[in-house]
Design a protein around this motif. Structure first.
Motif, short mmCIF file in Angstrom:
data_model
loop_
_atom_site.label_atom_id
_atom_site.label_comp_id
_atom_site.label_asym_id
_atom_site.label_seq_id
_atom_site.Cartn_x
_atom_site.Cartn_y
_atom_site.Cartn_z
N UNK A 53 0.73 -1.54 0.04
CA UNK A 53 -0.18 -0.12 -0.11
C UNK A 53 0.48 1.33 -0.46
N UNK A 54 1.74 1.72 0.51
CA UNK A 54 2.69 2.16 0.61
C UNK A 54 2.67 3.06 2.17
N UNK A 55 3.36 4.72 2.40
CA UNK A 55 2.88 5.47 3.59
C UNK A 55 1.46 5.69 3.51
N UNK A 56 1.33 6.16 2.46
CA UNK A 56 -0.45 6.86 2.26
C UNK A 56 -1.05 6.28 2.34
N UNK A 57 -1.28 5.04 1.29
CA UNK A 57 -2.53 3.59 1.82
C UNK A 57 -2.70 3.02 3.33
N UNK A 58 -1.29 2.80 3.56
CA UNK A 58 -1.41 2.05 4.60
C UNK A 58 -1.58 2.87 5.79
N UNK A 59 -1.92 4.39 5.77
CA UNK A 59 -2.46 5.64 7.12
C UNK A 59 -4.07 5.62 6.66
N UNK A 60 -4.59 5.06 4.58
CA UNK A 60 -6.51 4.81 5.07
C UNK A 60 -6.78 4.05 5.61
N UNK A 61 -5.59 2.66 5.77
CA UNK A 61 -6.22 1.75 6.42
C UNK A 61 -6.16 1.73 8.06
N UNK A 62 -5.30 2.54 7.87
CA UNK A 62 -5.43 3.08 10.07
C UNK A 62 -6.03 3.81 9.95
N UNK A 63 -6.86 4.57 9.04
CA UNK A 63 -8.11 5.61 9.47
C UNK A 63 -8.96 4.53 10.07
N UNK A 64 -9.65 4.01 8.92
CA UNK A 64 -10.46 2.56 8.97
C UNK A 64 -10.85 1.82 9.37
N UNK A 65 -9.58 1.25 10.35
CA UNK A 65 -9.62 0.29 11.36
C UNK A 65 -9.83 1.20 12.79
N UNK A 66 -8.70 2.74 12.60
CA UNK A 66 -9.04 3.42 13.98
C UNK A 66 -10.86 3.35 14.54
N UNK A 67 -11.55 4.30 13.11
CA UNK A 67 -12.34 4.57 13.11
C UNK A 67 -13.96 3.36 14.11
#
Length: 441
Positions: free
Chosen positions: A47-61
Motif C-alpha cells: 500500500x505504501x505509506x499513504x495507503x497504509x495511513x488510509x487503512x489505519x484511519x478505517x480500522x481506528x474509526x
C-alpha cells in the motif's frame, strides 16, 4: 532479577495453573506478534505509506466506535462467574452468561448503527474518499460475541483454546495479505481481510467458549435478565467502570489516528501507524500476563490473601522491568536497520516515531498488571479516574506537540502519559493494599 521473578511465582500454590496458562498465551502471543510484523511488512509494501495511513484511519474509526458503544462484559462475568462456580450454582452461572450474550448482541448492533450514522463526518474530515469504507467498518463491528467467548474460556482455564484460535486467525490474516499482494487487490483487499478476520475471530471464540461450558455441564439460560442482575449485585457498575478504564486508555490509542488524519497527511499517518503497530507487537509480550493473572488476582482478593497478591504483583512488575531494560536498549540501538530492512526506505522517516513509541510501550509493560490488580481489589472507580486524567493529559498534549514535532509529537504524548499512568497506578495499588490489610487485622 528475572530469577527472583520466576522464584516468586513458583513459590505460589497457584503457580502450576498460572504457568500452564502463561505457556499457552506466551507462545501464541509470540506467534501472533511475529505474524503481525509479517502482515505489517506486506501491507506496507503493498500500500505504501499513504495507503497504509488510509487503512489505519478505517480500522481506528471502526474500533473506536465499537469501543465506545459496545461495552464488553467479560471482566464482570469473570468476577461474578467465579463466585457462581465456587458456589456450584449452575443456573446462576447460566443466566449470567445469557446476560453477557445479550449485552454483546446489543452492543454490536449499536456500534454498527453509530458507524453508519457518523459516515458523513468520516468522509468530510478524515480524508476517506471512498463511499464504501464506512459500510465496511459497520460490517466489521456488527456481530461480535467475542467478549462472552473470552470470559468463558478464561473462567474454565482454557487459555490453550483461546491461544489456538488467536494464532490461527493471525496466520490466516497473514496468508490472505500475501494473496492480496500477489493479486494486486490493493486497499479494498486489505479492508476485506479486516472485516473477515474481525467476524471470524469473534464467532470462533464464542463457539469454543460455549463448547467448553457445555462440556463442564452448564447451559446458557437466555431468560431471567432481571434475576441475573439481582443475583450479581454490582455487575453493571463493574462492567461500566472496567470498560470506562479501557475506553479512556484506548481512545488515546485509536482517536489519535483520527486526530492526526486532520492535522497531517495520510503519508505521515502511515508512519505513525507503523510505529503503533510495532508497539502493539511488543505489547503482546505483556498481555499474556494480564490475561492469565486477572482471574488469579480476583480469587486471591476474594479470599483476602493480600500478602500473596502483593508478592505476585511485585514479582511480575520487577520481572518486566529487568527484561525490558535489556531488550529495549538493543532494539533502539539497531532501530534504523530494523525499520528500513523490514518496511523499505520509504519508511525511513518513521524511525524517530518508532523509537519514542518503543519507550512508551516499555513504560506501560512495566505496569501492565496494575490495572487488573486495581479491578480485583475493587478499585475500579480509581482506575477510571486515572484513565480520565491521563486521557485528558494526552488530548491536551497531542495537538501542540504534533504541531511542533510532527507525528513524533503524538508518540511523545503517549510516552509522557504512560509515565504518569504508571506512577499513579503504583501509588493506588500500594494505598489499597495497605487499607485492606489494616481491615483484616
Amino acid at each position: 532479577m528475572i530469577a527472583r521473578f520466576v522464584t516468586k511465582l513458583r513459590d505460589e500454590p497457584i503457580s502450576g495453573r498460572l504457568f500452564k496458562n502463561l505457556k499457552w498465551i506466551f507462545s501464541s502471543q509470540i506467534i501472533i506478534g511475529l505474524l503481525g510484523l509479517v502482515y505489517l511488512t506486506i501491507a506496507a509494501r503493498a500500500l505504501g505509506a499513504a495507503g497504509l495511513g488510509m487503512l489505519a484511519i478505517l480500522e481506528a474509526y471502526a474500533r473506536i466506535v465499537a469501543r465506545l458503544t459496545h461495552l464488553e462484559p467479560w471482566q464482570a462475568v469473570i468476577r461474578h462467574g467465579s463466585d457462581a462456580l465456587e458456589q456450584q450454582d449452575s443456573h446462576r452461572f447460566g443466566r449470567l452468561i445469557g446476560l453477557s450474550v445479550k449485552l454483546d448482541l446489543v452492543g454490536g448492533l449499536l456500534a454498527a448503527a453509530v458507524v453508519l450514522l457518523l459516515a458523513p463526518l468520516v468522509k468530510t474530515h478524515f480524508g476517506v474518499n471512498a463511499d464504501w469504507m464506512p459500510y465496511a467498518a459497520a460490517l466489521a463491528v456488527l456481530f461480535s460475541l467475542h467478549a462472552t467467548g473470552i470470559s468463558l474460556l478464561r473462567l474454565f482455564d482454557r487459555f490453550d483454546i483461546l491461544a489456538k484460535v488467536d494464532s490461527g486467525m493471525a496466520a490466516l490474516r497473514t496468508a490472505l495479505a500475501g494473496a492480496v499482494l500477489f493479486l494486486g487487490l490493493g486497499l479494498p483487499g486489505f479492508v476485506a481481510i479486516f472485516i473477515g478476520i474481525s467476524l471470524m475471530q469473534g464467532a470462533l471464540t464464542y463457539a469454543a467458549g460455549v463448547w467448553e461450558m457445555r462440556r463442564k455441564g452448564h447451559r446458557i439460560e437466555m431468560h431471567g435478565t432481571s434475576t441475573s442482575l439481582s443475583e450479581n449485585p454490582g455487575f453493571l457498575r463493574l462492567m461500566i467502570n472496567s470498560n470506562l478504564a479501557v475506553i479512556l486508555r484506548q481512545t488515546t490509542q485509536r482517536l489519535d489516528v483520527l486526530i492526526l488524519a486532520v492535522l497531517v497527511t495520510p503519508t505521515a499517518v502511515g508512519y505513525y501507524h507503523l510505529a503503533r503497530r510495532c508497539g502493539e507487537a511488543a505489547l503482546r509480550i505483556g498481555r499474556p500476563i494480564n490475561q492469565a493473572v486477572y482471574p488469579e488476582l480476583t480469587k486471591l482478593a476474594v479470599r483476602r490473601e493480600f500478602d500473596r497478591l502483593a508478592r505476585l504483583v511485585k514479582g511480575i512488575g520487577l520481572g518486566f522491568a529487568g527484561v525490558l531494560a535489556v531488550v529495549l536498549s538493543g532494539v533502539i540501538w539497531f532501530i534504523d536497520a530494523i525499520v528500513i530492512g523490514l518496511f523499505g526506505a520509504e519508511f525511513a522517516p518513521a524511525v524517530p516515531v518508532v523509537t519514542i513509541q518503543a519507550v512508551a510501550v516499555g513504560l506501560y509493560l512495566i505496569g501492565i498488571v496494575l490495572g487488573p490488580t486495581l479491578l480485583s481489589l475493587g478499585e475500579d472507580k480509581a482506575l477510571v479516574r486515572v484513565g480520565a486524567l491521563t486521557s485528558a493529559l494526552f488530548f491536551a498534549l497531542i495537538i501542540p506537540l504534533t504541531t511542533l514535532l510532527g507525528v513524533s509529537g503524538a508518540a511523545l504524548s503517549h510516552l509522557i502519559c504512560n509515565g504518569v499512568w504508571l506512577l499513579l497506578c503504583v501509588f493506588l495499588v500500594r494505598r489499597s493494599l495497605r487499607a485492606l490489610k489494616d481491615q483484616t487485622t
